[in-house]
Structure formats: C-alpha cells, structure tokens
Design an enzyme around this catalytic site. Structure first.
Site, PDB file in Angstrom:
ATOM      1  CD  GLN A 205      -2.840  -1.458   0.247  1.00 40.63           C
ATOM      2  OE1 GLN A 205      -3.746  -0.617   0.188  1.00 40.63           O
ATOM      3  NE2 GLN A 205      -2.750  -2.470  -0.607  1.00 40.63           N
ATOM      4  CB  ALA A 246     -11.589   0.355   3.246  1.00 40.14           C
ATOM      5  CG  HIS A 247      -7.592  -0.095   0.550  1.00 38.48           C
ATOM      6  ND1 HIS A 247      -6.776  -1.042   0.013  1.00 38.48           N
ATOM      7  CD2 HIS A 247      -8.816  -0.665   0.615  1.00 38.48           C
ATOM      8  CE1 HIS A 247      -7.453  -2.125  -0.239  1.00 38.48           C
ATOM      9  NE2 HIS A 247      -8.697  -1.931   0.113  1.00 38.48           N
ATOM     10  N   GLY A 248      -8.411   4.045  -0.156  1.00 38.45           N
ATOM     11  CA  GLY A 248      -8.833   4.675  -1.391  1.00 38.45           C
ATOM     12  C   GLY A 248     -10.152   5.414  -1.330  1.00 38.45           C
ATOM     13  CB  ALA A 266     -12.380   2.521  -4.160  1.00 43.42           C
TER      14      ALA A 266
END
Lengths: 344, 344, 344
Positions: A205, A246-248, A266
């Site tokens: 990441q 979460a990521h993004g 995302a």
C-alpha cells in the site's frame, strides 16, 4: 462571572439575534441541563421538548429561542435570559466559556523520542513517551498527548490535537485544526490482497492518507492508506468512534459518520453526507451530496444527492418504512394468500 | 530504472506467462493508476473496466492481460508493455519493487523495557517504549514498533511485524511472517461470565491464542483467548480492521475477514472462508470450506462448504436477492391482498 | 493437588449443593474440556450436550450436575466427582484455583510518569511507560499495565485493573474491582456538533464518565463523556470488545453488552439488559429491566421490561422469527399474488 459578563464573552459570536432581559444579572458559575439545573447555572431551552421546564428549572439564567411566551415566563420567574435564533449553538458557546478540554502545556517531555530530522513548529506540546520517526513535520501549537506514535514523513498542521495512544502511519498528511482521538489509527496499510492459486498475494500500500483541515476522527477509528494515490477525508468532516474507512475512499467536506460506520474500499462520499451508526457502504459505491444513510443501512448501490436510504440492501427511506411495517404482517399475509389460493 | 531492468527484477516471480514488447525501454520511476498515470510511471489494465484507458493513459509502461488487441494498441502508442495471465498480481509485485513499508532497523531502542528472561532472536528490531514481560520468545528478524506491550510467555515467530500500540497478551503464540497492525489486541481475556443468582460470575480464561504463520490482523481488531484450550487462526488467514474474534474460535487456513466482522464464541471456519464487511456469526456456528457470507450477513446456522449466504438471518444468496427485491413491493402486495380478500 | 484438597479450596464457595464421591482421590494438575481431558485433569458436564462424554472422557475428576445416573457412571469408571446444582459456576471456580491472569507486582516502574499531585493507594502496581496526569486518585491494590495513559482528575477505585494501552480521559470515575481491557478508551469527548449554516459547531463535552463497581470494559471499546452531566455504567455491568457507548448513556446494573454493540447518545438501559453482538440502539431510546436484544438488532423505539426484540427495526422476537421465515418465500408469494390478480 456575572450574566452580563458572560454575554460580553459570547458577543463575538456571529449568527445570533440576541434579545436580552436586562432586569437581573445573577452570578453564573457553570452550565447545566435545564431539568437538573441548580441556582447559579445557565441552561437552555430549544424547541418544544424542554419548553415545560421553564416552570420548574432551578437555573439562574436561560438561553431561549425567539419565543415571546417563553421569554415572558422567564422574566416572571426572575430568570435572566438571552434569546437567540440558534439557542443550541449559543449554549455550546456558553459551555466553551466555562469549560475547555485538557491540553498539554507547550513543551517537549524529556521521555519523548523524536528523530533529529523532525521539524517542530512553535509552541508544540509533546507528551511523555511520544515517538516521532524521521522526516515528520509538526505544525505550530500542535498538541500530541502521551504514547502517540508517528511513523516517518507524516505532516501535521497547526493547532491539531492528537490524543493519547493514537498512531499515525507513514506519509499521512493531517491538516490544521484537526482532532484525532485516542486509539485512532490513521494511514495504516489498506487490506489489499490479490487472490492467486498460491493464496493471498499482498499488494503493498504505497499511497497515503490525507485529512484536510478541521477533520475529527473518533476513538479507535481506522483510516487506511491505499495501494496507490490517496485516501482523502474532506475539510470539516467529523468521524465518530470505531469507524473504519478503507483504502482509497474519497470523503467530501463536512460529512458526518456516526459510530461503527464502515466504508469498504474506494467509496466516494460527496459533501455533507450523513451516515448514521453502523452503516456499511460496499466498495466503489458513490454517495451524492447531502445524502443520508439511516442507522445500520447497508448501501450496495450509488445514492443520489439528497436521498435518504435505509435498510439492507438500502432503499429509499420512505419506501423502507412502509415495507418494514408490512414485514411484521408477513405471517398473516402468508396465511391469507394460502387461503385465497385454496379457495380458487 | 529502465523498463527492462524492472522486468528482470520481476523475473523471479512465478505463475506469469509474460509477453513483452521489446520496441521501447523507457525509464520507470514509479507506479500509478492507469487513469492518473503520468509519463515515467508503469500502470496496469485488468479486465474490461479500465480497457478504454489504453487510449488516453499517460503511463510509459503497462502491465496488460493476455489480450492481443490491447497489446497492439499499447505498441501503437509507443507504450512499453508486459502481458501476464495475472496482471493484477504482477502489478502488486511491481509496486513492491518501488515501495516497501517502513521497518525499523535491527536494534533495540534504549527506552524499551525487556525482562531479562526474554529470548531475542537474531536481527530483532525493537522500538522505543516497547515492553516485553517475562518468559517471552521473540524470533529472528522480528520488528516490534514503538509502544507495543507484550505480556508474559508470548512466542513470536521469525520475521513477524508488530505495529505501534498493539498489545499481545499472555501465552499468545504468533507464527512466522505475521503482521499485527496498530492497536490490535491479541490474546486478551474472552468474555466469559456464568449467570448466577448473585450476578455474573467471571470464568477465568486460562487458554491462549494461536496465530499460525502468515496471518495478518488489522488495526484495532481483537482476538480473545478462551477459558480452556485455544483460539486458533489458521495459516495465511487475513483479518481486516476492527474485527472481533471471540474466545475459542477455530479459524481455518487462508480465510478472509473484512472490516468490522464479528465472530461470537467457539465459531468454526473452514479453509478459504470469506466473510465480507460487518458480518456477524453466532456462537458455535460452523462455516464450511470456501463458503462466503455477504456484507452485513448475520449467520445463525451452520453453512455448507462453498455456499454463499446473505441477510439477517442469513439465507442462500440467490434466494435473498430475489426476496429482497420483493421486499420493496410489500406495501403494494399488502394492498393487493386486502383487495383480493374483500372481493371474496 | 489432591482432589480432596481442591474441594477444600472450593469449599468457601456458596450456592452449591455438593455431593461428593469419596471412593478415590486422584492428583489433579489442571482443568480441561471434557472431550479433550487427559488423566490428571478435572472437567465438567453441564446439561445434555456433553453428557455422553462421561463414557469416554480421560479426566480423572468431574464436576457433575445433580444427576444420579451421571454420578453412577462416573463412579463406575473410577472418576472422582463432585456434583453441584451449578456445575458451570463450580467449574469456573475450579479454573480460578489453577489459573489467575497475569498481574504486575505492587511497585511503580521507574519509567512511569506520574504527576506529583497524584494520590496513590497502598500496594499499587504501575507498569512501564504509564502516564498519570495531575489530580488523579488511584485506589489501593490497583494494577495499571504498561503504556496506559490517565488524563487529569481521574478517580480509580480499589483493586481495579487497567490493561496495557488503554486510555482514561479527564475526570472519569472508575469504581472498585473494575477491569478495563487493552485499548479501551473511557471518557473521551462525546460526538457533539451543532449544525449551523457555517458547518458543524463543536459542543465541548464538559461532563464525565462514571463506571460503578465491578464493571468490565472490553478491548478497544469506547465510552464517551457528555456535554453535561454524566455517562454512567451501572454496577456489575460487563461490556465486551469493540463496543461503543455514546455520550450521556445511562446503563443500569448487571447489563451485558456483547461484541461490537453500539449505543447512540443518551440511551437508557435498565438493569440486567442483555444486548447481543452488533446490536445498535438509536439515541434517547429506553430499554426496560431484563430486556434482551438479539444479535444485530437495530432498536429504534423503547423496549418494555422483559421483552425480547429482534430485527431491524427491532420487533418482538417471536414475531420476527415467524416473519423472517416467510421472507424467504416472498418471491413465490409475489408470483402467487400476481396469478390470483390476473384470475380476477
């Protein structure tokens, strides 16, 4: 302080239409809820819910709405009062006159371990056992409570507060006037694994998290960094405890996320989106400006600006309420249907 | 580095069928998403979703699927490319060439408090303010970030990473190549109380937690130890943030638990089980190999191997989707039914 | 120890009707689950679930219910036994004879940073890197594990245990015999913002949290302080991991909150309320004494004492079970209804 002095202290505030009862000027030593208020305190009445308390409250002063009847009653009871078109906001300002949360004095505790490459702004307060790794930049008037850990190359804006035991991971950028509450973890690795025949292959990441100015992140909440680019929380967005971003994810300005909300990877939120407690949003979903998801909603599809959605899967709120009302009647409906079928 | 050098760096990788465009050999300085990619970066296209980006991406190099049309387009645009049957995995490997997460250098920070009975492997890295209690065994090349606390008699395998502010309770056994993220708590007391006429009588939790090799545990997740025996997380299982695994659970190999999943006591998961975000599993439930529970599912009964379940209570996914589609029509169904009844 | 010695150690216990088999007196070195038990261990059988294990268990001693048949079988197999009307409680007491969780020795670690104004009781144990700010009062026999942070003016009662990495915010009052598990955050700012035309105006949270005696708070759970007055957790209430209790909640005595439960602001729970895993309660809702909310319930309205509620929104449990059973049949009901309509 005297009620009149309190009013002066509040006078800098904007957006209030103040009407004041000049007849009395009691000493005010604190704030209280209207039903528990004792003499010497100031309280407030906002809307109908607490209006009846005007007849019994022990408060010496009241913040009232722009409601002549309430004002007359207060005057009759010799309660000092000030009226506002935003009584709750004025009460919040009043609390702040009497109470400010604990801050460390500007200084660097000798037990803090700060890499020599770290740039520290003016008047920083750094508590005991704080660790700041190489390359970090800490703005002016920042307060970092004890046992916080900051990974390398983090940037923290002026006046931001990091509460005890939170962790800020590498390359995170936190804006000005933010508050990160205890136990929150910002910028840790997103949960990224590529399925292969040999198992879950870890995707490093390499992105980072940006919190814009005036963001608050609640206790033990987590905001992960993505494989590429950024996870972004827009200016003035407020996040409650135990929330997972979460990521993004790309979160707009002035959003609200209540306790235990979860955003999968995302997700995009517009501006002023409100997510009530325990809401979950599926990955890559987009939520429009001003939309609201009710408590426990599970949002699988994009939501239009201004919409209110409820349920799992989430549907328009009004439709959900009607359908949920019928849900309880499913057993009788089923019986009725069977009867009708047999009668054929 | 040159694209050709990057390919050499990736050549150790298995499971790829590589097809390479030898016509150009640009300098590559980093990775990017295909839609945001700038010259000098390498990106990837996987499946149809981003295929159209081939016409506009600024990337100097691309990882492509085994798709001749895409390869021709890339060649026509003078983009260097490599094709693979697993483009996403190859991209993950490419990220790892350019980026590795922050690790501490092997050394023991002088502020760490390590009991003299602790056994430390070669090349351990132990950060500031770490505490390791008596009887612990730390493997070779382990990295323990600042402010981690390790209770007595813990065993940690080689190359495992413990991120800042996590806590490992007594007698926990963590395998090799594990990652425990910030704020996670492993091996704390399970929630065990016996109801009695005098109240909740505490059952001491004398068991311990085992994480096998290659397990990851996300930020602020908690895995509790049981009254007796073990709570076990199987090899290669990956757990996201804010997940709760209660005492006595037995989790198989290579499972995935997304954010905010909760397992009640003594749940058994087979191998390769996937639990999406906010899923909850009731105590003593068994989930078969390869089963999937959709986001927010509440699983009250055993699930067969390979099944996909959804809803609260969870039912087969396809059935849930159909029933949920009808749920929105309940108000009209109710009206129709009433009308039919009256017409009788 | 000899079985007879174990019985003596347990004899202080009340509420048990003990019946003992005097025929044998094996050495007992530990406790085990009845199905995995080896010679030298004591185990227990409670109810029908494990009754068949009496024929095969390797345990040298058993705790049995008041069931003559089981007792005879144990005697026949030369297994020492004791019978009780509360075998599970007696087993819990037996575990506690053999196992006690790790506690620090009374002493103050030299790396702890304790403000000179802090009052410390007798025999306190304060671990490495603990920070205690000004004005705090720590009772006798309190155990504070490493890396805990205590903000100013906190009061902690006798014999309370604070596990590693938890954080106690300003003015929190924790009673006697409480356990706060790792990563929990008690007394942080409630999530209070007044909506205004200029955005979310922060309402300072001037109240504080009270945990009465014998309260347990699980790992990474959060209990917030309110703007005014208190957030209160009643005596003997037990809270599991990752639970969120928002500002102003009033929780009665001896309640149970399982993992990942969330209470929004100003919720009131009566006594002995049980909230199963992942339950959410909407703000200002009141739950009566002894009520139960099933796993994942979303409670929007007040619940009467003794009621059991399930579903989102929560309805009476029995009704939910019937309605949920019909939910799976909605697709066929819809088809049937359409057919009936056409036949008209």
């Amino acid at each position: 302080m005297k009620f009149s002095e309190l009013l002066q202290a509040l006078a800098q505030s904007e957006n209030h239409s103040l009407v004041i009862n000049p007849a009395c000027d009691p000493d005010i030593t604190g704030v209280a809820q209207v039903e528990q208020a004792q003499p010497g305190t100031i309280s407030y009445i906002d809307g109908n819910k607490f209006a009846s308390a005007i007849d019994s409250t022990g408060a010496s002063a009241l913040i009232l709405p722009l409601d002549g009847a309430l004002q007359t009653k207060a005057t009759d009871r010799e309660i000092a009062w000030v009226a506002s078109d935003q009584p709750r906001k004025l009460f919040a300002e009043t609390i702040a006159v009497f109470y400010q949360p604990f801050q460390l004095e500007p200084s660097i505790h000798p037990t803090a371990v700060i890499h020599p490459s770290v740039q520290l702004g003016k008047n920083v307060a750094i508590g005991a056992h704080v660790v700041i790794q190489a390359g970090a930049t800490i703005g002016a008037d920042v307060c970092i409570h004890p046992n916080v850990v900051i990974y390398p190359d983090v940037i923290i804006g002026d006046r931001t507060v990091l509460h005890a035991n939170c962790t800020i991971h590498e390359r995170t950028r936190i804006g000005k006037d933010c508050v990160i509450h205890s136990g929150a973890v910002i910028g840790a690795e997103g949960f990224g694994f590529v399925p292969t025949s040999a198992g879950w292959f870890k995707m490093q990441q390499s992105g980072y998290v940006i919190l814009e100015d005036e963001v608050e992140v609640g206790c033990n909440s987590t905001i992960d960094r993505p494989a590429l680019e950024t996870t972004r929380i827009g200016r003035h967005t407020k996040i409650d405890n135990l929330v997972h971003v979460a990521h993004g994810c790309q979160v707009g300005e002035a959003c609200i996320m209540a306790g235990q909300v979860g955003l999968a990877g995302a997700v995009t939120l517009g501006k002023r989106v409100i997510l009530a407690g325990q809401v979950g949003i599926v990955d890559h979903v987009k939520i429009g400006d001003g939309a609201i998801a009710s408590a426990k909603a599970g949002v699988h599809h994009d939501v239009e600006a201004g919409a209110i959605v409820t349920g799992i899967p989430a549907i328009p709120h009004k439709l959900f309420v009607k359908a949920a009302a019928v849900f309880s009647r499913l057993p009788e409906m089923y019986q009725t249907l069977r009867r009708l079928q047999k009668q054929k």
